[in-house]
Design a protein around this motif. Structure first.
Motif, PDB file in Angstrom:
ATOM      1  N   ILE A   1     -58.392   0.329 -26.545  1.00 57.82           N
ATOM      2  CA  ILE A   1     -58.005  -1.015 -26.968  1.00 57.82           C
ATOM      3  C   ILE A   1     -58.457  -2.009 -25.905  1.00 57.82           C
ATOM      4  CG2 ILE A   1     -56.080  -2.509 -27.645  1.00 57.82           C
ATOM      5  CD1 ILE A   1     -54.569  -0.002 -28.531  1.00 57.82           C
TER       6      ILE A   1
ATOM      7  N   VAL B   1     -61.343  -0.741 -30.219  1.00 50.37           N
ATOM      8  CA  VAL B   1     -60.485  -1.770 -30.817  1.00 50.37           C
ATOM      9  C   VAL B   1     -60.626  -3.055 -29.994  1.00 50.37           C
ATOM     10  CG1 VAL B   1     -58.119  -2.402 -31.460  1.00 50.37           C
ATOM     11  CG2 VAL B   1     -58.837   0.009 -31.533  1.00 50.37           C
TER      12      VAL B   1
ATOM     13  N   VAL C   1     -62.613  -1.132 -34.782  1.00 48.50           N
ATOM     14  CA  VAL C   1     -61.517  -1.772 -35.513  1.00 48.50           C
ATOM     15  C   VAL C   1     -61.322  -3.171 -34.935  1.00 48.50           C
ATOM     16  CG1 VAL C   1     -59.039  -1.723 -35.987  1.00 48.50           C
ATOM     17  CG2 VAL C   1     -60.334   0.430 -35.924  1.00 48.50           C
ATOM     18  N   ASN C   2     -61.432  -4.191 -35.779  1.00 52.72           N
ATOM     19  CA  ASN C   2     -61.112  -5.538 -35.314  1.00 52.72           C
ATOM     20  C   ASN C   2     -59.628  -5.776 -35.571  1.00 52.72           C
ATOM     21  OD1 ASN C   2     -60.596  -8.335 -35.103  1.00 52.72           O
ATOM     22  ND2 ASN C   2     -62.809  -8.704 -35.195  1.00 52.72           N
ATOM     23  N   SER C   3     -58.843  -5.789 -34.464  1.00 49.71           N
ATOM     24  CA  SER C   3     -57.386  -5.832 -34.590  1.00 49.71           C
ATOM     25  C   SER C   3     -56.874  -7.230 -34.896  1.00 49.71           C
ATOM     26  CB  SER C   3     -56.723  -5.274 -33.336  1.00 49.71           C
ATOM     27  OG  SER C   3     -57.181  -5.959 -32.193  1.00 49.71           O
TER      28      SER C   3
ATOM     29  N   THR D   1     -57.293  -6.259 -38.884  1.00 47.67           N
ATOM     30  CA  THR D   1     -56.764  -5.007 -39.410  1.00 47.67           C
ATOM     31  C   THR D   1     -55.685  -4.492 -38.473  1.00 47.67           C
ATOM     32  OG1 THR D   1     -59.034  -4.523 -40.076  1.00 47.67           O
ATOM     33  CG2 THR D   1     -57.487  -2.685 -40.186  1.00 47.67           C
ATOM     34  N   ASP D   2     -54.612  -3.911 -39.017  1.00 43.94           N
ATOM     35  CA  ASP D   2     -53.572  -3.314 -38.169  1.00 43.94           C
ATOM     36  C   ASP D   2     -54.189  -2.112 -37.432  1.00 43.94           C
ATOM     37  OD1 ASP D   2     -51.512  -1.945 -37.006  1.00 43.94           O
ATOM     38  OD2 ASP D   2     -50.290  -1.792 -38.830  1.00 43.94           O
ATOM     39  N   PRO D   3     -54.300  -2.196 -36.103  1.00 47.15           N
ATOM     40  CA  PRO D   3     -55.013  -1.127 -35.381  1.00 47.15           C
ATOM     41  C   PRO D   3     -54.269   0.208 -35.425  1.00 47.15           C
ATOM     42  CG  PRO D   3     -54.004  -2.665 -33.834  1.00 47.15           C
ATOM     43  CD  PRO D   3     -53.817  -3.252 -35.201  1.00 47.15           C
TER      44      PRO D   3
ATOM     45  N   THR E   1     -50.746  -5.080 -26.990  1.00 46.83           N
ATOM     46  CA  THR E   1     -51.729  -3.989 -26.985  1.00 46.83           C
ATOM     47  C   THR E   1     -51.108  -2.702 -26.432  1.00 46.83           C
ATOM     48  OG1 THR E   1     -52.599  -5.042 -24.998  1.00 46.83           O
ATOM     49  CG2 THR E   1     -53.855  -5.337 -27.020  1.00 46.83           C
TER      50      THR E   1
ATOM     51  N   GLN F   1     -49.316  -1.281 -29.351  1.00 54.07           N
ATOM     52  CA  GLN F   1     -50.291  -0.661 -30.261  1.00 54.07           C
ATOM     53  C   GLN F   1     -50.691   0.711 -29.725  1.00 54.07           C
ATOM     54  OE1 GLN F   1     -53.413  -3.591 -30.292  1.00 54.07           O
ATOM     55  NE2 GLN F   1     -52.220  -5.049 -31.513  1.00 54.07           N
TER      56      GLN F   1
END
Ligand code: APR
Ligand code: ZN
Ligand code: ZN
Length: 360
Positions: free
Chosen positions: A185, A209, A228-230, A233-235, A260, A263
């Motif tokens: 992340i 991410v 993944v673009n947080s 989108t929900d990472p 983060t 996450q």
């Protein structure tokens, strides 16, 4: 005896950096003077300038550096004049309890040069992270020098801090193994190095991410297999989906923010490892339900300097670089001069660069 060279200092909190004359003493016992060839611009230098680390102004900035040993003092066995070295900011003592337990990465008696570099009026400088390498020549403890094979100083100098921190977060702290899934992340210089480390360690799923599409695109070049673009989108869900519903074996947090970190906590497999390498500011807090901590095994770990041992890790990473297996060049966004550091800080703050590197 001493010599006077050009170096970049931060004189007072928040003020622009200045290129000034710095007096470098001859190396005393256990010390070395290193002719700096390249030094990366790191967030920590900016934190020093902003007064976020301590108030021991003026600071001599710069600490991700490589160069040639010019002279050594008495009792120096680590290096000799002419050696090409990468500098590290944790010269371990070998004698404290951590060192004696065989865990020098937790040494609590690391040391720097005893003598001080000064301004020409005698004002003592505080070298950033005990190094101070935005300067033609610097004085360090000999244990801060690791001899490596000759290679582009701008590329391998980055091993002195951010790249080592990220790579080591995945490989040393996270202990990524062949076939594991890894999510990272935050894909700046530190996160991208973690991605490279995970890929080199044999992770088969490497999920990048970030909130910035350009950073995600760049992450692929270091070995990310998925992005993944947080911000869209929900990472946590995305990482679970990409790992068969389980969560990642290892999640590296390379931002240093509460959201983060949360996450990372929830995106790991039940027995996964979370590694925090992003440095939080002291005011940041996370609140996690105890039941969620209880309900998961695995490990929550922080990674300081990638749990590196410079004498083991720097030569190995230089080898990987020279073999074309670890693309350190890709971290070098621009090559600049000593006079361009203020502009480099601005680019770093805007997220435009992985690393600006000063060449001397
Ligand atoms: N979620 C995901 N990514 C984020 C978020 C967020 N909420 N906020 C920022 N990012 C991304 C940025 O887009 C950028 O790509 O995190 C990355 C941070 O990169 P850099 O600013 O280049 O920082 P870097 O040098 O990689 O260091 C990261 O590690 O060592 C520490 O002090 C350092 O805390 C910093 C962190
Ligand atoms: Zn020690
Ligand atoms: Zn640094």
């Amino acid at each position: 005896m001493s010599q006077t060279v050009k170096g970049v200092i931060s004189r007072r909190k928040g003020a622009d950096v200045e290129l000034v004359d710095v007096v470098v003493p001859d190396p005393g016992p256990g010390e070395a003077v290193v002719k700096i060839q390249a030094c990366g611009v790191c967030h920590t230098d900016l934190h020093y300038k902003e007064g976020g680390i301590n108030d021991d102004f003026p600071f001599l900035l710069g600490h991700e550096a490589a160069g040639i040993v010019e002279a050594v003092g008495d009792d120096v066995t680590e290096v000799k004049p002419g050696d090409f070295v990468i500098l590290n900011w944790r010269a371990v003592c070998g004698q404290c309890r951590a060192c004696r337990k065989g865990q020098p990465q937790y040494c609590f008696a690391t040391h720097n040069a005893k003598q001080k570099m000064t301004l020409t009026d005698g004002t003592e400088l505080t070298p950033a992270l005990g190094i101070g390498a935005f300067i033609e020549k610097t004085l360090v403890a000999a244990g801060q020098c690791t001899k490596v094979d000759e290679a582009d100083p701008a590329a391998v100098g980055l091993l002195g801090c951010g790249v080592m921190a990220g790579f080591g977060a995945a490989v040393n702290t996270g202990e990524v193994k062949r076939g594991e899934s890894v999510a990272v992340i935050g894909c700046g210089g530190v996160g991208d190095a973690a991605i490279a480390g995970a890929a080199i360690a044999g992770a088969t799923t490497v999920i990048a991410v970030d909130i910035d599409d350009a950073k995600l695109e760049q992450a692929k070049q270091f070995g990310a297999t998925h992005t993944v673009n947080s911000s869209r989108t929900d990472p946590i869900e995305a990482i679970r989906e990409l790992t068969g519903g389980n969560g990642a074996d290892v999640v590296v947090e390379a931002v240093g923010r509460p959201e983060t970190y949360e996450q990372a906590f929830y995106a790991r497999d039940l027995a996964g490892r979370v590694v925090l390498v992003g440095v939080p500011t002291p005011d940041k807090q996370v609140t996690l339900p105890m039941i969620d901590i209880f309900g998961r095994g695995g490990a929550l770990k922080s990674s300081w300097y990638g749990d590196c041992l410079p004498s083991r890790d720097f030569p190995m990473l230089v080898d990987l670089y020279k073999q074309g297996r670890f693309d350190l060049d890709a971290f070098v966004s621009e090559r600049i001069g000593l006079g361009d550091i203020e502009a480099a800080f601005a680019k770093m703050a805007r997220g435009e660069v992985l690393r600006s590197v000063v060449e001397l």
